[in-house]
Design a protein around this motif. Structure first.
Motif, PDB file in Angstrom:
ATOM      1  N   LYS A 100     -15.442   2.122   5.207  1.00 29.73           N
ATOM      2  CA  LYS A 100     -14.237   1.856   5.252  1.00 29.73           C
ATOM      3  C   LYS A 100     -14.058   0.504   6.097  1.00 29.73           C
ATOM      4  CE  LYS A 100     -12.247   6.586   5.449  1.00 29.73           C
ATOM      5  NZ  LYS A 100     -11.756   7.671   6.378  1.00 29.73           N
ATOM      6  N   ASN A 158       0.618  -1.154   0.021  1.00 32.08           N
ATOM      7  CA  ASN A 158       0.010   0.134  -0.153  1.00 32.08           C
ATOM      8  C   ASN A 158       0.739   1.322  -0.027  1.00 32.08           C
ATOM      9  OD1 ASN A 158      -2.278  -1.660   0.086  1.00 32.08           O
ATOM     10  ND2 ASN A 158      -2.404  -1.710   2.480  1.00 32.08           N
ATOM     11  N   LEU A 161     -11.983   5.591  -1.133  1.00 33.55           N
ATOM     12  CA  LEU A 161     -12.668   5.241   0.216  1.00 33.55           C
ATOM     13  C   LEU A 161     -12.047   5.849   1.317  1.00 33.55           C
ATOM     14  CD1 LEU A 161     -13.320   1.224  -0.474  1.00 33.55           C
ATOM     15  CD2 LEU A 161     -14.997   3.149  -0.153  1.00 33.55           C
ATOM     16  N   PHE A 162     -10.718   6.025   1.392  1.00 30.62           N
ATOM     17  CA  PHE A 162     -10.075   6.430   2.328  1.00 30.62           C
ATOM     18  C   PHE A 162     -10.227   7.942   2.500  1.00 30.62           C
ATOM     19  CE2 PHE A 162      -6.379   8.581   4.653  1.00 30.62           C
ATOM     20  CZ  PHE A 162      -6.289   7.835   5.441  1.00 30.62           C
ATOM     21  N   TRP A 215     -15.341  -2.293   3.440  1.00 33.45           N
ATOM     22  CA  TRP A 215     -14.689  -2.520   1.915  1.00 33.45           C
ATOM     23  C   TRP A 215     -13.114  -2.045   2.219  1.00 33.45           C
ATOM     24  CZ3 TRP A 215     -17.499  -5.631  -0.264  1.00 33.45           C
ATOM     25  CH2 TRP A 215     -18.839  -5.482  -0.288  1.00 33.45           C
ATOM     26  N   LEU A 216     -12.802  -0.801   2.703  1.00 34.86           N
ATOM     27  CA  LEU A 216     -11.344  -0.437   2.737  1.00 34.86           C
ATOM     28  C   LEU A 216     -10.603  -1.387   3.286  1.00 34.86           C
ATOM     29  CD1 LEU A 216      -9.221   1.803   1.891  1.00 34.86           C
ATOM     30  CD2 LEU A 216     -10.127   3.044   3.862  1.00 34.86           C
ATOM     31  N   GLN A 217     -10.865  -1.901   4.518  1.00 39.37           N
ATOM     32  CA  GLN A 217     -10.072  -2.703   5.307  1.00 39.37           C
ATOM     33  C   GLN A 217      -9.625  -3.987   4.533  1.00 39.37           C
ATOM     34  OE1 GLN A 217      -8.189  -1.677   7.711  1.00 39.37           O
ATOM     35  NE2 GLN A 217      -9.334   0.107   8.034  1.00 39.37           N
ATOM     36  N   ASN A 241      -9.313   3.185  -5.850  1.00 39.01           N
ATOM     37  CA  ASN A 241     -10.732   2.829  -5.062  1.00 39.01           C
ATOM     38  C   ASN A 241     -10.258   2.942  -3.562  1.00 39.01           C
ATOM     39  OD1 ASN A 241     -11.992   2.705  -7.268  1.00 39.01           O
ATOM     40  ND2 ASN A 241     -11.907   0.188  -7.196  1.00 39.01           N
ATOM     41  N   MET A 242      -9.167   2.460  -3.191  1.00 35.46           N
ATOM     42  CA  MET A 242      -8.615   2.693  -1.861  1.00 35.46           C
ATOM     43  C   MET A 242      -8.604   3.937  -1.432  1.00 35.46           C
ATOM     44  SD  MET A 242      -6.235  -0.646  -0.821  1.00 35.46           S
ATOM     45  CE  MET A 242      -5.240  -1.284  -2.482  1.00 35.46           C
TER      46      MET A 242
END
Lengths: 416, 416, 416, 416
Positions: free
Chosen positions: C123, C67, C114-115, C126-128, C110-111
């Motif tokens: 978050k 990441n 969402l962040f 889906w983000l996790q 996309n992350m």
């Protein structure tokens, strides 16, 4: 679609080639050196035409190598546009030859215009001495204050007042105007007529250069090159009064005549470009084989051979495309060959510019100087990309005609 | 890799910009018009430097906008190559400014050469008046009879005979030689020495222009443009005798010195090209928005907007690449920045040529004339593509260095 | 304007390089060969993700090479856009590495989305798992039935009915949709609201892939290449019902979010292109030195060395331009770096396409096959020239911003 | 130099056009969709030829639209190369038509080879069923382990041992090998003979595909595209034993035969490229007029119209150049038309690639997928730039022939 020259055309071509080799080539360097030494530059009132040129013209005329661009078999050589094309190419290898053969722009176009649209009086007074090579002429269309790529922008006016035409305006890039032999100007101007369409409000007017109100203001250099003793001038017309008989073909026919003038003229320009490109390619090869760097002739170094191939590819394609356009004009007329004419109007000078750029690069500094014709050819190419409609206008026209062909848009014409 | 100018550099840049706006821009058109009117063309013996230029130089010097190219903080402004780069860019927007700031080629390179390699005597006699802008100089390397892209082809000789150097040979494209103020020539010539390597047999010799045996034969036009009153000349050296103290740095150091001279000089050329390209882009936009065709400003027609974007893309990339090369020179020295220098030597003039070509096309005929600086910028670009090594030589060098980087070949150097 | 990586960034880069050399390079050929042998092509329902990939991801995560694109120092590595850029470049040399590092498109975008814009619930859900690399995601914007280069053409609708969003429409080129791990779609759709402006009527909606009414219709090949097991799909949304909490950032914020998402994402794409171009250049050199024709290594024949130099010129310029855009985003934000972002959006994939074309040519048939990554890199380049706005849209935007800079036009913005 | 089709050729062309419109166009999309659905990809052993194709072939043959490429009036249609050229162009608009008319590569070249050089036995066994469209064939020349652009690098050997030929080696890019109907391979291999010159040591050998020792190892994708059910394969020949009668024209005649085979074949390839380019241009226009962005059809945005014009310029030039090469082959034979053939070998696929790239750009994502033939046309272009000699080899040959024409070098031939 037969591009093979007729026996008559082949004979002309052979004689033109021989004349260029035997009469022009031996003296051409001295001709240009003489002009450079005289060195009048922007001081165009002092420009002179070397007697050497008149001598060459006399010889060419005596051999019938004269006015070959004119399809009429009495006034010219009776060659079709396609037949004349290779002759134009050949003459384009020299900067002097077109003038020697009385086939140079803008006189050739002006003669064609007078031949097709002129009155008997106009022919007697102007066409005859032009055909005889005794006088020269200029063509005044482009204006300094508007985007002339859109000819309807034209601001010069040719207004009828009683039995006179009153001409006002300013033109530039009037080629040939620097020549002391230039006596007559073909001027395109607006003749307002509310009853007529947008493309029927312009006229061609014959203006003797000595008419009161005509002022040649300056010669314009192209990249510093004045094209002496030909020249490209800026002219002011101030209340210039002319008889109604000065209209060519009557008022309002300017666009029609301009189109007729430009079709074959663009073929000539294109073929001369191709001839110049062939000459540039030959200069490149000879220089590239004569000069050695890092142990090898330049031509064998790096990408030079591939660039030579690219030049050959570009030239051969441009020639075939131009012959095809010439054939089309001969077959269906210039009006229906508009797309083909625009294609070569874009291609030919760009090919010449590209090949000259390569050839200059191989020549090093010599290529930039006037020791070779390369710099003059380059300037010719760069200028023609703007003259008679810039590349972009012709591309736009081609696109419109393609769209029309595939069912889109109405009259895809436009005026290039 | 920080390209941000230091506060000192930013201050210089701001003042240069103000000076160009307030002092140069208002008079520059009149300056060039005056030269055109004087119109001496090839007749270079009659060239004069307008007093207006000396006046501008005095003003610039008084403000400290002087010799900024020279990294030494006493003789120059103490700016690094990277710091000077944006100033060179700014000055390149004008054809006159580099001379006004005493930062023009070839004087800047010659001053740097004398500063680094000159003896005290040489500095006193030549560097001081050059730094003061009292005299000018030329650099004589390229020769007419060989492919000068390979410098080992050089035929001019500087042979030691007793306590004299005897110089023979022929040079051309010696820039600045037309200026009546030019007093000193830096001449590179072959000093044969069987005991030494191929790149240790050439010398730099200082030749006062009045020395017997030095004959300026002619000025060379570039596309018809003589670059008056600067000029690019062809010079014959015939048994020119000079004291041994005329060697710069001693005999045999010619290549070493040439390389040292060319590194930062290429940055200056490149940045001036970028400044000129920015100026051309602005001219293109202003013209393209002011002129209307087919109902729209030219800039909104067809591919013009995309071409504008392509110009922006090309310029921004060229600038960053040049700043990077400047940073590299500052950081590791010119010798280790050879690849970076060659990259910008290729890129910058090609970008300028491309942008000028676009801008000319938008200007129509005006772009070809001398009514705008575009034609002069174009010529500058076209010339620099050959000067200091043609594109092809630099590309070949870049390729060699890439191969070396990836493990192929030995010393990938060569001499560009 | 300092492009030098910080010590932290340099450390990440070194570790990424080592991981790619030690962990990815040895197994990557087998990875792709395995996929080819499984050979499911268009039959995407049978696509599988090789366990080898999950193993590599675990190793990378364990080493903190994970990441890295995300500027947040908790969720990501805390690197600025400029700091991450060279890492993106490095990872772009491999077709697999971006996924291994969980830095691959479209998940990274996309992350980020969402962040920045996601609710806590979004978050968590889906983000996790995305940050953990447990699931994948797709981004659904482009539509098959309209010119998606103009995003306002979008026809898919996300209409609020009571406490539900009802989604209808059709999307394609939804990248990543073929991956069996893909669980969540970010869908942009029209939420009509007469009270709002043209760019405030679109929403981002989170759609679990299993929601009733979502139908993946097919995978789309690029030049025959399905990008298995990632894939680019066409999806139909038919009365898909979602809670209001599925809006990202609330209704009407689609354009705002899309712009925010695209800025850094375009830097990543550009840098990966540059990395791929470097890899292609190296492949070209090694092949060109290993294969001999007509007595010489291919690389020494004809124009090949010059083309190598042109590749180097193009790549170095593209890299500096992209670093500059990254620096600008970091400094003034993506919204004010719109021009810089568009510049690299045009440049980077075109450079990659050009370099791949050269490299393929040197490889002969091998370059077309899947024996090297060249064909995949070529496809990547060709696709990115269309994705996120085609070249032409970005050029038009650049031109508008240039005109605005020079005083023409109003808000030159537009939406690229 | 008459490019006008004869009445017979015009009649064939009209009937081909009608057949393509009435018989092929209605079913072609279903044909390719069927192949995609069957989806065997690399798993070539499962490839099948849809019965639909055999049905179309029967119809075409019944109408005499069959083997038109073959100049012989019994075996073929009796058309000259120039006469067949427009038919090849027309058929090139479809990916299926050449096969339907039994005029597809490599069968057409192999038939020509057998017709010219085959023994009576070879003709009876292989030429007859090929002419009847009952079987197909492959041509095996390029090898994976050497730079095949220099054909003398070839490593495969066809050694005479007693009354047998023993064939060993490895070939790839053997087109057509994936077709289950392919029964015969024409293999070029080295037959060492110290007494003979460099270009007299290679042979053409006929190898039935079922011969022991022949192993088809895999099919090669081009950018992921397998060209199913045609295919491009890699083949291993291990101690393949054949009777001496398997030599075509006897041992040592490989180069001679290859040259004879490649001349007209390159015309066919070039004309099919031109047909495909016309089809791509039409797709571009129709799409560009149907899709609207920013309030206008795409075709009217930015530089799209100019690019359309550039496509027209490129295609028209390529066509004329190819017709000229065809005319030259008909007039003086392929051996003396080597330059003309190389010119079009370079031009035609590059024009197709350029036009496809434009057309794809106008189509957006659709252009990359297999929803239009554009991606297949692009792949065709990209492949042909390498097949039968890469661009660079042909450019080098053109340069050599130009140098020879201008008096430099000996036999400028070489083997392209």
């Amino acid at each position: 679609m037969d591009f093979e020259p007729s026996p008559r055309a082949a004979d002309y071509l052979a004689r033109v080639r021989a004349f260029m080799r035997d009469e022009i080539a031996p003296v051409e360097p001295a001709f240009w050196a003489g002009i450079r030494q005289a060195n009048h530059g922007a001081d165009w009132q002092r420009w002179e035409v070397p007697e050497m040129l008149e001598e060459l013209k006399r010889k060419a005329r005596a051999q019938g190598l004269w006015n070959m661009f004119l399809p009429d078999s009495q006034a010219g050589a009776g060659l079709s546009v396609l037949e004349y094309a290779p002759i134009a190419e050949e003459s384009g290898r020299s900067l002097l030859a077109p003038t020697v053969f009385n086939c140079n722009a803008p006189d050739s176009g002006n003669m064609e215009l007078l031949f097709k649209y002129g009155s008997e009086e106009q022919k007697a007074r102007w066409l005859q001495p032009l055909l005889a090579g005794e006088i020269r002429s200029a063509f005044c269309m482009t204006e300094p204050d508007v985007a002339s790529s859109d000819a309807t922008n034209m601001r010069a006016t040719a207004v009828v007042e009683g039995d006179q035409i009153v001409l006002n305006g300013r033109k530039w890039w009037s080629s040939g105007i620097g020549d002391p032999h230039t006596k007559i100007l073909v001027v395109m101007a607006h003749t307002p007529d509310a009853a007529k369409g947008k493309h029927e409000q312009h006229s061609m007017v014959l203006v003797p250069v000595e008419t009161p109100g005509v002022t040649i203001e300056r010669m314009l250099p192209v990249f510093g090159f004045y094209d002496e003793p030909h020249g490209h001038g800026e002219i002011r017309f101030e209340n210039v009064r002319l008889p109604l008989s000065a209209f060519v073909g009557g008022p309002g026919r300017g666009f029609e005549i301009a189109q007729g003038r430009l079709g074959p003229g663009r073929i000539h320009h294109a073929m001369r470009c191709i001839g110049a490109a062939e000459a540039a390619l030959e200069l490149m090869v000879h220089r590239g084989m004569a000069r050695v760097a890092f142990g090898k002739p330049l031509m064998e170094l790096g990408g030079n051979a591939e660039r030579l191939a690219e030049a050959r590819i570009a030239i051969d394609q441009a020639r075939l495309l131009t012959l095809h356009a010439a054939w089309k004009i001969d077959t269906v007329g210039a009006a229906k060959a508009m797309k083909e004419i625009s294609l070569i109007k874009v291609v030919a000078p760009n090919v010449l510019q590209q090949v000259c750029d390569m050839a200059i690069q191989i020549h090093g500094g010599a290529g930039l100087s006037d020791d070779t014709p390369l710099s003059a050819f380059f300037i010719q190419a760069r200028s023609i990309r703007l003259a008679d409609g810039p590349d972009e206008v012709h591309k736009t026209l081609i696109a419109k005609l393609e769209l029309k062909r595939l069912g889109y848009g109405k009259q895809g014409g436009g005026k290039a």
